[in-house]
Scaffold this motif. Structure first.
Motif, PDB file in Angstrom:
ATOM      1  N   ALA A  16       0.837  -1.204   0.000  1.00  0.00           N
ATOM      2  CA  ALA A  16       0.000   0.000   0.000  1.00  0.00           C
ATOM      3  C   ALA A  16       0.869   1.250   0.000  1.00  0.00           C
ATOM      4  CB  ALA A  16      -0.925  -0.019   1.206  1.00  0.00           C
ATOM      5  N   LEU A  17       1.922   1.214   0.827  1.00  0.00           N
ATOM      6  CA  LEU A  17       2.784   2.381   0.894  1.00  0.00           C
ATOM      7  C   LEU A  17       3.448   2.655  -0.444  1.00  0.00           C
ATOM      8  CD1 LEU A  17       4.532   2.358   4.375  1.00  0.00           C
ATOM      9  CD2 LEU A  17       3.022   4.067   3.416  1.00  0.00           C
ATOM     10  N   ARG A  18       3.877   1.600  -1.084  1.00  0.00           N
ATOM     11  CA  ARG A  18       4.546   1.807  -2.364  1.00  0.00           C
ATOM     12  C   ARG A  18       3.600   2.370  -3.399  1.00  0.00           C
ATOM     13  NH1 ARG A  18       7.636  -3.413  -4.088  1.00  0.00           N
ATOM     14  NH2 ARG A  18       8.013  -3.981  -1.927  1.00  0.00           N
ATOM     15  N   ARG A  19       2.343   1.960  -3.298  1.00  0.00           N
ATOM     16  CA  ARG A  19       1.359   2.478  -4.241  1.00  0.00           C
ATOM     17  C   ARG A  19       1.038   3.922  -3.923  1.00  0.00           C
ATOM     18  NH1 ARG A  19      -2.067  -2.175  -4.356  1.00  0.00           N
ATOM     19  NH2 ARG A  19      -3.126  -1.318  -2.537  1.00  0.00           N
ATOM     20  N   ASN A  20       1.339   4.302  -2.705  1.00  0.00           N
ATOM     21  CA  ASN A  20       0.897   5.612  -2.246  1.00  0.00           C
ATOM     22  C   ASN A  20       2.074   6.360  -1.640  1.00  0.00           C
ATOM     23  OD1 ASN A  20      -0.461   7.788  -1.249  1.00  0.00           O
ATOM     24  ND2 ASN A  20      -2.041   6.603  -0.201  1.00  0.00           N
ATOM     25  N   PRO A  21       2.940   6.847  -2.488  1.00  0.00           N
ATOM     26  CA  PRO A  21       4.146   7.525  -1.967  1.00  0.00           C
ATOM     27  C   PRO A  21       3.810   8.751  -1.140  1.00  0.00           C
ATOM     28  CG  PRO A  21       4.069   7.645  -4.371  1.00  0.00           C
ATOM     29  CD  PRO A  21       2.913   6.827  -3.956  1.00  0.00           C
ATOM     30  N   ALA A  22       2.629   9.319  -1.408  1.00  0.00           N
ATOM     31  CA  ALA A  22       2.255  10.489  -0.618  1.00  0.00           C
ATOM     32  C   ALA A  22       2.217  10.141   0.867  1.00  0.00           C
ATOM     33  CB  ALA A  22       0.907  11.021  -1.081  1.00  0.00           C
ATOM     34  N   LEU A 274      -3.501   6.215   5.734  1.00  0.00           N
ATOM     35  CA  LEU A 274      -4.124   5.299   6.678  1.00  0.00           C
ATOM     36  C   LEU A 274      -5.537   4.955   6.235  1.00  0.00           C
ATOM     37  CD1 LEU A 274      -2.983   6.589  10.167  1.00  0.00           C
ATOM     38  CD2 LEU A 274      -2.536   4.370   9.144  1.00  0.00           C
ATOM     39  N   ARG A 275      -6.228   5.967   5.755  1.00  0.00           N
ATOM     40  CA  ARG A 275      -7.594   5.719   5.312  1.00  0.00           C
ATOM     41  C   ARG A 275      -7.596   4.743   4.146  1.00  0.00           C
ATOM     42  NH1 ARG A 275      -9.381  10.721   3.910  1.00  0.00           N
ATOM     43  NH2 ARG A 275     -10.516  11.154   5.811  1.00  0.00           N
ATOM     44  N   ASP A 276      -6.689   4.980   3.218  1.00  0.00           N
ATOM     45  CA  ASP A 276      -6.606   4.061   2.095  1.00  0.00           C
ATOM     46  C   ASP A 276      -6.314   2.648   2.571  1.00  0.00           C
ATOM     47  OD1 ASP A 276      -5.010   6.234  -0.377  1.00  0.00           O
ATOM     48  OD2 ASP A 276      -7.009   6.159   0.504  1.00  0.00           O
ATOM     49  N   LEU A 277      -5.458   2.561   3.565  1.00  0.00           N
ATOM     50  CA  LEU A 277      -5.021   1.263   4.032  1.00  0.00           C
ATOM     51  C   LEU A 277      -6.128   0.534   4.771  1.00  0.00           C
ATOM     52  CD1 LEU A 277      -2.447  -0.477   4.335  1.00  0.00           C
ATOM     53  CD2 LEU A 277      -2.189   0.527   6.587  1.00  0.00           C
ATOM     54  N   LEU A 278      -6.783   1.268   5.635  1.00  0.00           N
ATOM     55  CA  LEU A 278      -7.680   0.615   6.578  1.00  0.00           C
ATOM     56  C   LEU A 278      -9.091   0.452   6.056  1.00  0.00           C
ATOM     57  CD1 LEU A 278      -6.508   2.508   9.745  1.00  0.00           C
ATOM     58  CD2 LEU A 278      -6.085   0.129   9.184  1.00  0.00           C
ATOM     59  N   ASP A 279      -9.437   1.215   5.074  1.00  0.00           N
ATOM     60  CA  ASP A 279     -10.816   1.115   4.618  1.00  0.00           C
ATOM     61  C   ASP A 279     -10.916   0.042   3.541  1.00  0.00           C
ATOM     62  OD1 ASP A 279     -13.372   1.400   3.756  1.00  0.00           O
ATOM     63  OD2 ASP A 279     -13.337   3.580   3.883  1.00  0.00           O
ATOM     64  N   PRO A 280     -11.529  -1.067   3.895  1.00  0.00           N
ATOM     65  CA  PRO A 280     -11.524  -2.190   2.954  1.00  0.00           C
ATOM     66  C   PRO A 280     -12.344  -1.926   1.707  1.00  0.00           C
ATOM     67  CG  PRO A 280     -12.920  -2.656   4.845  1.00  0.00           C
ATOM     68  CD  PRO A 280     -12.247  -1.354   5.132  1.00  0.00           C
ATOM     69  N   ARG A 281     -13.130  -0.849   1.747  1.00  0.00           N
ATOM     70  CA  ARG A 281     -13.983  -0.643   0.592  1.00  0.00           C
ATOM     71  C   ARG A 281     -13.275   0.093  -0.533  1.00  0.00           C
ATOM     72  NH1 ARG A 281     -18.669   2.427   3.392  1.00  0.00           N
ATOM     73  NH2 ARG A 281     -16.922   3.149   4.648  1.00  0.00           N
ATOM     74  N   ILE A 282     -12.112   0.608  -0.213  1.00  0.00           N
ATOM     75  CA  ILE A 282     -11.446   1.403  -1.240  1.00  0.00           C
ATOM     76  C   ILE A 282     -10.602   0.515  -2.128  1.00  0.00           C
ATOM     77  CG2 ILE A 282      -9.658   3.133  -1.609  1.00  0.00           C
ATOM     78  CD1 ILE A 282     -10.693   4.619   0.728  1.00  0.00           C
ATOM     79  N   ARG A 283     -10.854   0.607  -3.401  1.00  0.00           N
ATOM     80  CA  ARG A 283     -10.033  -0.106  -4.373  1.00  0.00           C
ATOM     81  C   ARG A 283      -9.655   0.874  -5.465  1.00  0.00           C
ATOM     82  NH1 ARG A 283      -9.941  -3.344  -1.157  1.00  0.00           N
ATOM     83  NH2 ARG A 283     -11.061  -5.284  -0.891  1.00  0.00           N
ATOM     84  N   THR A 284      -8.491   0.739  -5.967  1.00  0.00           N
ATOM     85  CA  THR A 284      -8.158   1.597  -7.112  1.00  0.00           C
ATOM     86  C   THR A 284      -8.488   0.862  -8.387  1.00  0.00           C
ATOM     87  OG1 THR A 284      -5.921   0.733  -6.943  1.00  0.00           O
ATOM     88  CG2 THR A 284      -6.351   2.882  -5.994  1.00  0.00           C
ATOM     89  N   LEU A 285      -8.712   1.617  -9.439  1.00  0.00           N
ATOM     90  CA  LEU A 285      -9.067   1.012 -10.721  1.00  0.00           C
ATOM     91  C   LEU A 285      -7.918   0.188 -11.271  1.00  0.00           C
ATOM     92  CD1 LEU A 285     -11.097   3.790 -12.518  1.00  0.00           C
ATOM     93  CD2 LEU A 285     -11.874   1.531 -11.815  1.00  0.00           C
TER      94      LEU A 285
ATOM     95  N   ARG C 125      -4.238   6.836 -13.428  1.00  0.00           N
ATOM     96  CA  ARG C 125      -3.439   5.639 -13.210  1.00  0.00           C
ATOM     97  C   ARG C 125      -2.014   5.986 -12.855  1.00  0.00           C
ATOM     98  NH1 ARG C 125      -6.196   1.022 -15.335  1.00  0.00           N
ATOM     99  NH2 ARG C 125      -7.995   1.725 -16.531  1.00  0.00           N
ATOM    100  N   SER C 126      -1.653   7.256 -13.094  1.00  0.00           N
ATOM    101  CA  SER C 126      -0.259   7.619 -12.841  1.00  0.00           C
ATOM    102  C   SER C 126      -0.077   7.930 -11.365  1.00  0.00           C
ATOM    103  CB  SER C 126       0.109   8.842 -13.682  1.00  0.00           C
ATOM    104  OG  SER C 126       1.121   9.572 -13.040  1.00  0.00           O
ATOM    105  N   VAL C 127       0.793   7.196 -10.766  1.00  0.00           N
ATOM    106  CA  VAL C 127       1.056   7.433  -9.346  1.00  0.00           C
ATOM    107  C   VAL C 127       1.580   8.839  -9.121  1.00  0.00           C
ATOM    108  CG1 VAL C 127       2.530   6.780  -7.429  1.00  0.00           C
ATOM    109  CG2 VAL C 127       1.455   5.027  -8.817  1.00  0.00           C
ATOM    110  N   ARG C 128       2.350   9.302 -10.102  1.00  0.00           N
ATOM    111  CA  ARG C 128       2.935  10.635  -9.938  1.00  0.00           C
ATOM    112  C   ARG C 128       1.856  11.698  -9.923  1.00  0.00           C
ATOM    113  NH1 ARG C 128       7.628  11.196 -14.119  1.00  0.00           N
ATOM    114  NH2 ARG C 128       8.112   9.023 -13.771  1.00  0.00           N
ATOM    115  N   VAL C 129       0.905  11.567 -10.831  1.00  0.00           N
ATOM    116  CA  VAL C 129      -0.167  12.563 -10.881  1.00  0.00           C
ATOM    117  C   VAL C 129      -0.947  12.560  -9.568  1.00  0.00           C
ATOM    118  CG1 VAL C 129      -2.402  13.073 -11.919  1.00  0.00           C
ATOM    119  CG2 VAL C 129      -0.436  12.604 -13.360  1.00  0.00           C
ATOM    120  N   LYS C 130      -1.234  11.337  -9.132  1.00  0.00           N
ATOM    121  CA  LYS C 130      -2.028  11.245  -7.904  1.00  0.00           C
ATOM    122  C   LYS C 130      -1.293  11.896  -6.743  1.00  0.00           C
ATOM    123  CE  LYS C 130      -2.873   6.846  -7.865  1.00  0.00           C
ATOM    124  NZ  LYS C 130      -3.468   5.496  -7.715  1.00  0.00           N
ATOM    125  N   THR C 131      -0.021  11.562  -6.625  1.00  0.00           N
ATOM    126  CA  THR C 131       0.751  12.115  -5.513  1.00  0.00           C
ATOM    127  C   THR C 131       0.802  13.627  -5.602  1.00  0.00           C
ATOM    128  OG1 THR C 131       2.113  10.155  -5.710  1.00  0.00           O
ATOM    129  CG2 THR C 131       2.894  11.880  -4.245  1.00  0.00           C
TER     130      THR C 131
END
Lengths: 285, 535, 315
Positions: A16-22, A274-285, C125-131
């Motif tokens: 999850a973290l890698r998908r979400n660098p923010a 955290l919200r992305d991680l913990l909320d099971p309903r969230i899925r990315t396309l 789909r771009s992680v960069r854009v999202k971030t």
């Protein structure tokens, strides 16, 4: 999906973290601030409240952050300011979580008129402008950092109540709760075993969000002179004092602002992650 | 009658010593500005009628009632609309205003005022003795709750001799009475019965050079020229608009953008103007004495040695530098520059911090290990917070732990009032504040330090000074009064029932197009009526 | 219909609660109008103080004061400001449009910018854009808005030598001048709000897009755009609308300082000033007005729900 050489799959949170660098950025920022706050007495080169040098010096040697309008070391004040911000944030949110969260759970759990009363009380608190309410409470209780935290905590409690109530209501209405009760499970067990797990995720997310806004609220209160007491170094107080010198010495205006921005941004990004991680309903396309 | 000093005659050497002590950057604060105004005036040419001045007001007047206000911003709001029997000139001498001439008789206990004929109020009616009697009696009436009633309290009877002559009989001599009228805190002459007909907080009917056109609280106040003003040549401006801008950055922005032609600034504000084109800055000391009130009933503050030792530990110039960015001069109880009443700042004690001496004195008084106390201040006035922080820092060297308590203004005032009302038992120990203009030296001394004074913090009682203070406020011989006040001030400085720091500069920024403006030691904008716009 | 009646009754209860709370809170503040009138330099004697207390009815017992206030409000009389003597009702009516305009413009501006950004952040789909969107969006929330306000003022005047007209001009008099005046304050307010909207839109879009019915729609062959618009967005907007409603609190808080810095005579600054001056009628009146606004907004939000989500109906 990478596979570690040992054959185990990379854990979910790492993925999850890698998908979400923010969120990673956020965690790093928060971590840095916490470390600075904890290590402040060791890290800070000078006493943050001592007026030891010529005022308004730009960054350089020996004051790496320059000096402020009273001749105090800016860097030390920034470092100790982390303490105040975190202290205020953590305690205020703890109060809000404790008071608000409990009220929300109670409201959802007992339902009926308890729920109605509790929610109306929260509505009453909501309708008062947050900042003015905080000012009123601080003025009534007296000016001190503790009272600022109590004020902010009271102002935030309704939000936590509302967040805790929803999932509690959802859980309590489920048929297997009735079954559990029929089987003799006490209220305490029901709350601990069934309600809390459902409530903890949204509460956790809200905690990080509120931590960030608590820091901003403290800054606003200090701007009005009703927050941290001088000479304590708080970023909000530093910003407020720097207002008068913005073109004379921009550093004392910019540095605390950046500190606040980094900390608050960090908490916000972390909260989102955290919200992305913990909320099971969230899925990315 | 009292004589006052003029800004131009102020001692330049003292200014230098006061302002440049710490060698920090003092951009924009140079002596040239003091004489620049005079030079500009000389080059201006003859006055021109017309034009509207747009200005910034830094604090909302809140209410324009000329008798019931304690905040200086209210005075700034109504001073263009109302006048009194006497007024001030550029050198802060009392001059005739609504009273053309007067006689003082009966050992200073009777004043007979001959009113100026054909003075019209803004509603058209002519001013007579009835209006004067009504106005003064309104101030004296407890129901009006005028905070400055004490200045006129000795008036026990007002007699109308004829429509143009008023006689006032006093309980005892009041040498500063004419100044009390001129100071306009609670002496404006209003039409008889006006307060019962109108809400004077937002409506105003006076005799001044400008009429009130509109007052929207917290937003702006607009004045229009009074075409029937008794001084036929004045005012020159057609009107003035004061926009209330509490944030100094906004005032500076408005000046830079040319939106306003006048604003009062702090020294930091001036430094940020960085000689913007088309703006000139005037600076002069004015009657604003920054001080700390001390509750002398609380141990260990009841010991003069302790108070003196604490004062000795603080460097006055450091306070000036950090509180007002250098734009002030050291001062005693009567603000420096107040005619010959104030002490020469070169002769003031405590010029430099004396830690060793302070420690010795403190030990002698029995506190070698210091103690703990609280100093209260309000962020309403950041300069007092800064001065308090300097004091706190300095007191650390004496092992005194001074807690700074920053309170919202209402709470601060309430605490101070409580301290005064309970004789010092509750409310606090030390309060950071200031004294603004008083009509005479007595206003800075008697109410605070006379044993039965009305604003005596903690019941200060000095049997040696009491009779001196009582005498000084009732004799009329100027030189005798002066030597009494010198002696009183020196004694007070030694005893330190207050700590006095500095007399602040009044800094006003004006567009170069404005001509004829002069600063006033009172800190008021008395001479906007003599200002005109060039080009 | 029954729902509206029940809601109405609870609303009244809330408003009564607010009235009691503000009545008590404002009287708990240390100091009274008497202290403010005396100020820091003048002094009022005991007989003068008593006269002031009597003039403002503060010498009566508290329950009496409360009942008198409520009674006069029900008659349409909202009291008179202690400090300016103006009728509170008139004061509120003249100040409300300014604050309302600030709030509405902030919400509108932010929605126009924030919702699309949030959609982008959720769909891209771009992680960069999202971030990037996340970080930039949240940056606005991370900086105190008073700081931004001061920076904007300095930048505008110093760099552009520009500042809008100082005296407030209502939009129906001079719309263009009014917009100029509102631009900087709205910008500083909206920055904080934008972040919330972006984040909320993004997370609720993510939630909705994960739902079964969206997958079904995809499977049915609908294009991504159509899926977004017809199904996802509506439902996603529910929490966004909730949050915007809740943000009234933030707006009213931010409005207070923004109004002070820009010199706008709005409700926020009126309220704060009333607190400072211990002007009980002004504080009580303004807070009640805020409460009414909040309650009405909530009701509007709930009604908006029924429009956005046909599954929600109120019994």
């Amino acid at each position: 999906m990478s596979e570690a050489p040992s054959g185990r799959r990379t854990p979910r949170w790492l993925r999850a973290l890698r998908r979400n660098p923010a969120a990673l950025i956020g965690a790093a920022a928060v971590g840095a601030v916490v470390c600075v706050a904890l290590a402040a007495p060791v890290l800070a080169p000078h006493d943050p409240v001592a007026q030891i040098a010529t005022p308004l010096r730009p960054p350089g040697h020996p004051h790496l952050g320059g000096t402020d309008e009273l001749g105090r070391d800016e860097l030390s004040r920034l470092i100790f300011g982390a303490r105040v911000s975190l202290y205020v944030g953590v305690l205020a949110v703890a109060i809000a979580l404790g008071v608000g969260g409990t009220s929300g759970i109670a409201a959802g759990f007992y339902g009926g008129w308890v729920d109605n009363i509790a929610m109306r009380v929260m509505d009453v608190l909501f309708s008062l402008p947050a900042l003015v309410l905080a000012i009123a409470i601080t003025s009534i209780l007296g000016p001190s950092l503790t009272n600022v935290m109590i004020a902010i905590g009271i102002v935030y409690a309704p939000t936590f109540a509302r967040i805790a109530r929803g999932p509690t209501l959802a859980v309590v209405g489920l048929p297997y709760i009735e079954a559990a009760r029929a089987l003799g499970a006490s209220n305490r067990i029901i709350v601990l075993r069934h309600v809390l797990p459902n409530v903890s995720a949204p509460l956790l997310v809200q905690t990080t969000v509120s931590l960030s806004t608590a820091i901003l609220t403290e800054a606003a209160l200090s701007f009005l002179g009703l927050g941290t007491q001088p000479p304590t170094a708080s970023w909000g107080l530093m910003l407020s004092a720097a207002r008068q010198y913005m073109l004379i010495d921009p550093w004392i205006a910019v540095l605390p602002g950046c500190a606040i921005a980094v900390t608050v941004l960090g908490f916000n990004l972390l909260g989102d992650g955290l919200r992305d991680l913990l909320d099971p309903r969230i899925r990315t396309l | 009658m009292a004589r006052f000093g003029s800004p131009e005659r102020f001692d330049r050497r003292t200014f230098l010593r006061g302002g440049l002590a710490l060698g920090g950057t003092l951009a924009g604060l140079d002596l040239a500005d003091l004489s620049r105004a005079a030079a500009l005036a000389a080059a201006a040419g003859p006055p021109k009628r017309g034009g509207t001045l747009v200005a910034a007001q830094e604090v909302d007047p809140v209410s324009l009632d000329p008798h019931t206000n304690s905040n200086f911003s209210a005075l700034q709001g109504y001073e263009h609309i109302y006048e009194s029997l006497t007024g001030y000139d550029e050198k802060t001498n009392v001059v005739p205003a609504l009273a053309e001439k007067w006689e003082i008789s009966n050992g200073g206990k009777t004043y007979t005022f001959h009113l100026r004929p054909n003075v019209k109020f803004h509603n058209g009616q002519t001013m007579t003795a009835d209006d004067v009697k009504y106005s003064v009696e309104r101030v004296l009436d407890p129901k009006t709750a005028s905070p400055w009633r004490d200045w006129l309290i000795l008036i026990k009877e007002i007699k109308i001799i004829d429509p143009m002559t008023v006689q006032m009989n006093l309980e005892g001599p009041s040498p500063d009475l004419l100044g009390a009228f001129a100071a306009l805190r609670a002496s404006a002459i209003i039409p008889k019965g006006l307060a019962d007909r109108e809400n004077l907080k937002i409506k105003a009917v006076g005799t001044g050079p400008f009429k009130l056109a509109e007052y929207v609280p917290q937003d702006h106040i607009t004045y229009a020229r009074n075409a029937d003003y008794w001084d036929k040549s004045l005012p020159y401006l057609d009107g003035m608009t004061f926009k209330i801008l509490t944030e100094e950055n906004t005032r500076l922005a408005a000046l830079r953008a040319g939106q306003i032609q006048y604003a009062t600034l702090t020294a930091q504000g001036v430094a940020q103007l960085e000689n913007a084109s088309g703006i000139s800055v005037m600076k002069a000391p004015n009657a604003w004495v920054a001080l700390h009130y001390i509750n002398v009933s609380k141990k260990p503050l009841d010991d003069a040695r302790v108070r003196r030792a604490m004062r000795m530990a603080v460097d006055t110039n450091e306070v000036i530098q950090k509180a007002v960015y250098g734009a002030a001069v050291p001062s005693g109880p009567i603000p420096t520059g107040y005619g010959d009443w104030s002490l020469d700042p070169k002769t003031l004690p405590y010029a430099k911090a004396d830690i060793e001496g302070a420690k010795k004195l403190l030990a002698e008084a029995g506190y070698p290990n210091g103690f703990r106390l609280e100093i209260k201040c309000s962020p309403q006035y950041p300069e007092f917070v800064a001065s308090t922080l300097v004091v706190q820092q300095s007191l650390r060297r004496l092992n005194i732990d001074a807690q700074v308590v920053q309170m919202e203004w209402g709470s601060f005032v309430a605490a101070h009032n409580q301290e005064i009302r309970t004789g010092g038992k509750e409310g606090g120990e030390i309060f950071a504040s200031a004294n603004t203009f008083r009509p005479g030296p007595d206003g800075y001394i008697y109410p605070y330090f006379f044993s039965k004074g009305s604003i005596n913090d903690g019941g200060y009682d000095n049997p040696r000074l009491d009779p001196l203070m009582a005498q000084a406020r009732s004799i009329t011989n100027h030189d005798q009064r002066r030597s009494l006040y010198v002696e009183i001030q020196r004694a007070l400085l030694a005893e330190s029932p207050n700590w006095w720091w500095y007399a602040k500069f009044n800094i006003e920024a004006l567009s170069s197009k404005l001509q004829g403006y002069r600063q006033s030691f009172t800190g008021r904008r008395l001479f906007l009526k003599k200002t005109w716009i060039n080009g | 219909m029954r729902y509206l009646i029940r809601r109405g009754l609870w609303t009244v209860a809330v408003l009564v609660g607010v009235s009691v709370l503000v009545f008590v809170l404002v009287r708990l503040l240390p100091g009274t109008i008497v202290d403010i009138l005396g100020g820091g330099e003048g002094q009022l004697s005991p007989d003068q103080r008593a006269a002031v207390m009597q003039q403002f009815g503060l010498d009566r017992p508290l329950p009496v004061q409360y009942l008198r206030w409520v009674g006069s409000m029900l008659r349409g009389d909202f009291g008179w400001s202690f400090r300016s003597g103006q009728p509170v009702g008139g004061l509120l009516v003249s100040r409300l449009p300014i604050t309302l305009e600030l709030a509405v413009l902030s919400v509108a501006g932010v929605s126009l910018v924030g919702i699309p950004l949030g959609i982008v952040a959720s769909v891209s789909r771009s992680v960069r854009v999202k971030t990037l969107v996340q970080v930039v969006g949240l940056l606005g929330l991370s900086v105190p808005n008073f700081w931004i306000a001061v920076l904007l003022i300095i930048a505008a005047s110093y760099l552009f030598h520009w500042l809008p007209a100082l005296i407030y001009v209502p939009p129906w008099t001079h719309p263009w001048v009014n917009l100029q005046q509102m631009f900087l304050p709205v910008f500083s307010l909206a920055l904080g709000l934008a972040a919330v909207v972006v984040r909320m839109t993004r997370s609720s879009m993510l939630e909705v897009l994960g739902q079964e019915y969206v997958k079904v729609a995809h499977a049915k062959g609908l294009s991504t755009g159509a899926v977004l618009l017809r199904h996802a967005l509506r439902n996603a907007l529910i929490p966004v609308v909730t949050v915007l409603g809740l943000q009234m609190g933030y707006l009213l808080g931010g409005v207070v300082i923004t109004e002070q810095i820009f010199g706008l005579p709005g409700l926020g600054w009126t309220l704060l000033n009333g607190v400072y001056q211990r002007d009980y009628p002004v504080v009580q009146g303004t807070v009640l007005l805020f409460a009414v606004t909040f309650v009405v907004t909530n009701l509007g939000v709930d009604l908006l729900y029924t429009f956005l989500d046909p599954r929600i109906r109120y019994e």
